[in-house]
Design a protein around this motif. Structure first.
Motif, PDB file in Angstrom:
ATOM      1  N   UNK A  93       0.813  -1.227   0.000  1.00  0.00           N
ATOM      2  CA  UNK A  93       0.000   0.000   0.000  1.00  0.00           C
ATOM      3  C   UNK A  93       0.841   1.269   0.000  1.00  0.00           C
ATOM      4  N   UNK A  94       1.957   1.261   0.733  1.00  0.00           N
ATOM      5  CA  UNK A  94       2.841   2.427   0.746  1.00  0.00           C
ATOM      6  C   UNK A  94       3.387   2.682  -0.662  1.00  0.00           C
ATOM      7  N   UNK A  95       3.809   1.606  -1.335  1.00  0.00           N
ATOM      8  CA  UNK A  95       4.318   1.743  -2.703  1.00  0.00           C
ATOM      9  C   UNK A  95       3.232   2.282  -3.632  1.00  0.00           C
ATOM     10  N   UNK A  96       1.985   1.830  -3.420  1.00  0.00           N
ATOM     11  CA  UNK A  96       0.878   2.279  -4.276  1.00  0.00           C
ATOM     12  C   UNK A  96       0.656   3.787  -4.147  1.00  0.00           C
ATOM     13  N   UNK A  97       0.824   4.310  -2.951  1.00  0.00           N
ATOM     14  CA  UNK A  97       0.614   5.753  -2.734  1.00  0.00           C
ATOM     15  C   UNK A  97       1.587   6.584  -3.580  1.00  0.00           C
ATOM     16  N   UNK A  98       2.814   6.086  -3.718  1.00  0.00           N
ATOM     17  CA  UNK A  98       3.845   6.880  -4.384  1.00  0.00           C
ATOM     18  C   UNK A  98       3.965   6.600  -5.884  1.00  0.00           C
ATOM     19  N   UNK A  99       3.107   5.733  -6.425  1.00  0.00           N
ATOM     20  CA  UNK A  99       3.131   5.535  -7.883  1.00  0.00           C
ATOM     21  C   UNK A  99       2.672   6.828  -8.568  1.00  0.00           C
ATOM     22  N   UNK A 100       3.189   7.115  -9.743  1.00  0.00           N
ATOM     23  CA  UNK A 100       2.918   8.422 -10.376  1.00  0.00           C
ATOM     24  C   UNK A 100       1.504   8.558 -10.917  1.00  0.00           C
ATOM     25  N   UNK A 101       1.167   9.797 -11.239  1.00  0.00           N
ATOM     26  CA  UNK A 101      -0.115  10.063 -11.885  1.00  0.00           C
ATOM     27  C   UNK A 101       0.076   9.956 -13.397  1.00  0.00           C
ATOM     28  N   UNK A 102      -0.849   9.313 -14.094  1.00  0.00           N
ATOM     29  CA  UNK A 102      -0.690   9.092 -15.546  1.00  0.00           C
ATOM     30  C   UNK A 102      -1.022  10.346 -16.345  1.00  0.00           C
ATOM     31  N   UNK A 103      -0.564  10.366 -17.592  1.00  0.00           N
ATOM     32  CA  UNK A 103      -0.887  11.484 -18.481  1.00  0.00           C
ATOM     33  C   UNK A 103      -2.268  11.317 -19.121  1.00  0.00           C
ATOM     34  N   UNK A 104      -2.589  10.086 -19.506  1.00  0.00           N
ATOM     35  CA  UNK A 104      -3.850   9.856 -20.225  1.00  0.00           C
ATOM     36  C   UNK A 104      -4.753   8.883 -19.480  1.00  0.00           C
ATOM     37  N   UNK A 105      -4.273   7.692 -19.220  1.00  0.00           N
ATOM     38  CA  UNK A 105      -5.067   6.635 -18.584  1.00  0.00           C
ATOM     39  C   UNK A 105      -4.201   5.926 -17.562  1.00  0.00           C
ATOM     40  N   UNK A 106      -4.738   5.543 -16.435  1.00  0.00           N
ATOM     41  CA  UNK A 106      -6.107   5.727 -15.929  1.00  0.00           C
ATOM     42  C   UNK A 106      -6.337   7.147 -15.415  1.00  0.00           C
ATOM     43  N   UNK A 107      -7.558   7.412 -14.998  1.00  0.00           N
ATOM     44  CA  UNK A 107      -7.921   8.762 -14.588  1.00  0.00           C
ATOM     45  C   UNK A 107      -7.373   9.119 -13.206  1.00  0.00           C
ATOM     46  N   UNK A 108      -7.213   8.104 -12.354  1.00  0.00           N
ATOM     47  CA  UNK A 108      -6.628   8.308 -11.033  1.00  0.00           C
ATOM     48  C   UNK A 108      -5.160   7.892 -11.073  1.00  0.00           C
ATOM     49  N   UNK A 109      -4.361   8.259 -10.059  1.00  0.00           N
ATOM     50  CA  UNK A 109      -2.970   7.788 -10.021  1.00  0.00           C
ATOM     51  C   UNK A 109      -2.907   6.263 -10.140  1.00  0.00           C
ATOM     52  N   UNK A 110      -1.825   5.765 -10.750  1.00  0.00           N
ATOM     53  CA  UNK A 110      -1.718   4.327 -11.030  1.00  0.00           C
ATOM     54  C   UNK A 110      -1.966   3.479  -9.772  1.00  0.00           C
ATOM     55  N   UNK A 111      -1.389   3.903  -8.661  1.00  0.00           N
ATOM     56  CA  UNK A 111      -1.501   3.117  -7.444  1.00  0.00           C
ATOM     57  C   UNK A 111      -2.937   2.928  -6.984  1.00  0.00           C
ATOM     58  N   UNK A 112      -3.772   3.931  -7.227  1.00  0.00           N
ATOM     59  CA  UNK A 112      -5.170   3.864  -6.795  1.00  0.00           C
ATOM     60  C   UNK A 112      -6.006   3.058  -7.777  1.00  0.00           C
ATOM     61  N   UNK A 113      -5.540   2.963  -8.992  1.00  0.00           N
ATOM     62  CA  UNK A 113      -6.254   2.140  -9.967  1.00  0.00           C
ATOM     63  C   UNK A 113      -5.928   0.658  -9.747  1.00  0.00           C
ATOM     64  N   UNK A 114      -4.679   0.391  -9.424  1.00  0.00           N
ATOM     65  CA  UNK A 114      -4.275  -1.002  -9.227  1.00  0.00           C
ATOM     66  C   UNK A 114      -4.522  -1.488  -7.799  1.00  0.00           C
ATOM     67  N   UNK A 115      -4.948  -0.596  -6.917  1.00  0.00           N
ATOM     68  CA  UNK A 115      -5.185  -0.998  -5.535  1.00  0.00           C
ATOM     69  C   UNK A 115      -6.239  -2.107  -5.438  1.00  0.00           C
ATOM     70  N   UNK A 116      -7.165  -2.121  -6.369  1.00  0.00           N
ATOM     71  CA  UNK A 116      -8.185  -3.172  -6.377  1.00  0.00           C
ATOM     72  C   UNK A 116      -7.559  -4.554  -6.535  1.00  0.00           C
ATOM     73  N   UNK A 117      -6.497  -4.638  -7.353  1.00  0.00           N
ATOM     74  CA  UNK A 117      -5.807  -5.912  -7.525  1.00  0.00           C
ATOM     75  C   UNK A 117      -5.151  -6.323  -6.206  1.00  0.00           C
ATOM     76  N   UNK A 118      -4.560  -5.339  -5.519  1.00  0.00           N
ATOM     77  CA  UNK A 118      -3.930  -5.635  -4.230  1.00  0.00           C
ATOM     78  C   UNK A 118      -4.974  -6.115  -3.220  1.00  0.00           C
ATOM     79  N   UNK A 119      -6.151  -5.514  -3.239  1.00  0.00           N
ATOM     80  CA  UNK A 119      -7.215  -5.949  -2.323  1.00  0.00           C
ATOM     81  C   UNK A 119      -7.547  -7.422  -2.552  1.00  0.00           C
TER      82      UNK A 119
END
Length: 228
Positions: free
Chosen positions: A25-51
């Motif tokens: 989760x800490x690593x997910x917070x610091x993942x960058x924000x994308x230019x085009x896709x996804x709409x949220x920062x990468x870490x918050x989009x992939x957090x569902x996979x971590x769950x």
């Protein structure tokens, strides 16, 4: 709440669980924000996979109990199947809710634009319930914890790809786009898009309602397995 407390102790004694629950989760917070896709920062989009990964790890202790015959011994004790299952699931839910709160709070403090942080938290919590129920149902099919986990990892990747978590669902062929609706990850991806662009509250309620319906269905499937 003896079983609840014992479940928490068992989970935090496992070093691999600690990595899933803290470092990722800490690593997910610091993942960058994308230019085009996804709409949220990468870490918050992939957090569902971590769950999903965390949920299958946590519910794995129920398979372990079956392997070691713990459930048969509990059957002789003044503990009902419902009490055993409810207190274990409650422990799993508390851990995942805390993890969801941590990643939302971390993102806000770090400075990510999460658009609607409270609604994003609600979406993640509801999806966590679905993930726990799905993992419970999945584990009810196996008697071996390792086999269940390894096969489920492949299923998670498939669900993430077809559900629109790994890349835009519009990239899929039409037939796969229609099939994707059956996966909980599709509704999570829809919810993430709504947090950024949604206007009609009814759509957000529908998304969470579908996830809760999946939760109920998987709970029924996963809890009908008799002790022993």
């Amino acid at each position: 709440m003896t079983i609840f407390t014992f479940a928490l102790k068992r989970i935090f004694k496992d070093k691999t669980n600690l990595i899933f629950l803290t470092m990722f989760p800490v690593a997910a917070i610091f993942l960058p924000e994308p230019d085009v896709w996804p709409l949220l920062p990468f870490g918050y989009h992939y957090f569902g996979v971590l769950i999903l990964f965390v949920a299958i790890r946590l519910t794995g202790i129920l398979v372990e109990d079956r392997q070691k015959g713990v459930l048969k011994r509990l059957a002789a004790a003044p503990v009902t199947h419902f009490q055993y299952l409810f207190q274990n699931l409650l422990a799993f839910a508390v851990i995942l809710i805390a993890q969801c709160m941590f990643i939302i709070a971390g993102g806000v403090i770090y400075g990510h634009d999460l658009y609607e942080p409270l609604l994003l938290l609600i979406l993640f919590i509801v999806f966590s319930f679905t993930a726990i129920a799905l993992s419970l149902a999945w584990n009810s099919l196996y008697r071996n914890k390792e086999t269940s986990f390894l096969v489920f990892m492949c299923v998670i990747i498939l669900m993430a790809m077809l559900g629109g978590i790994m890349f835009p669902i519009e990239m899929l062929p039409d037939i796969l786009e229609k099939i994707a609706v059956i996966f909980p990850t599709y509704w999570l991806a829809e919810g993430l898009d709504w947090v950024v662009m949604g206007e009609d509250t009814a759509d957000f309620l529908l998304i969470n309602g579908v996830l809760l319906l999946y939760t109920l269905l998987f709970l029924i499937i996963g809890s009908i397995r008799r002790i022993g």
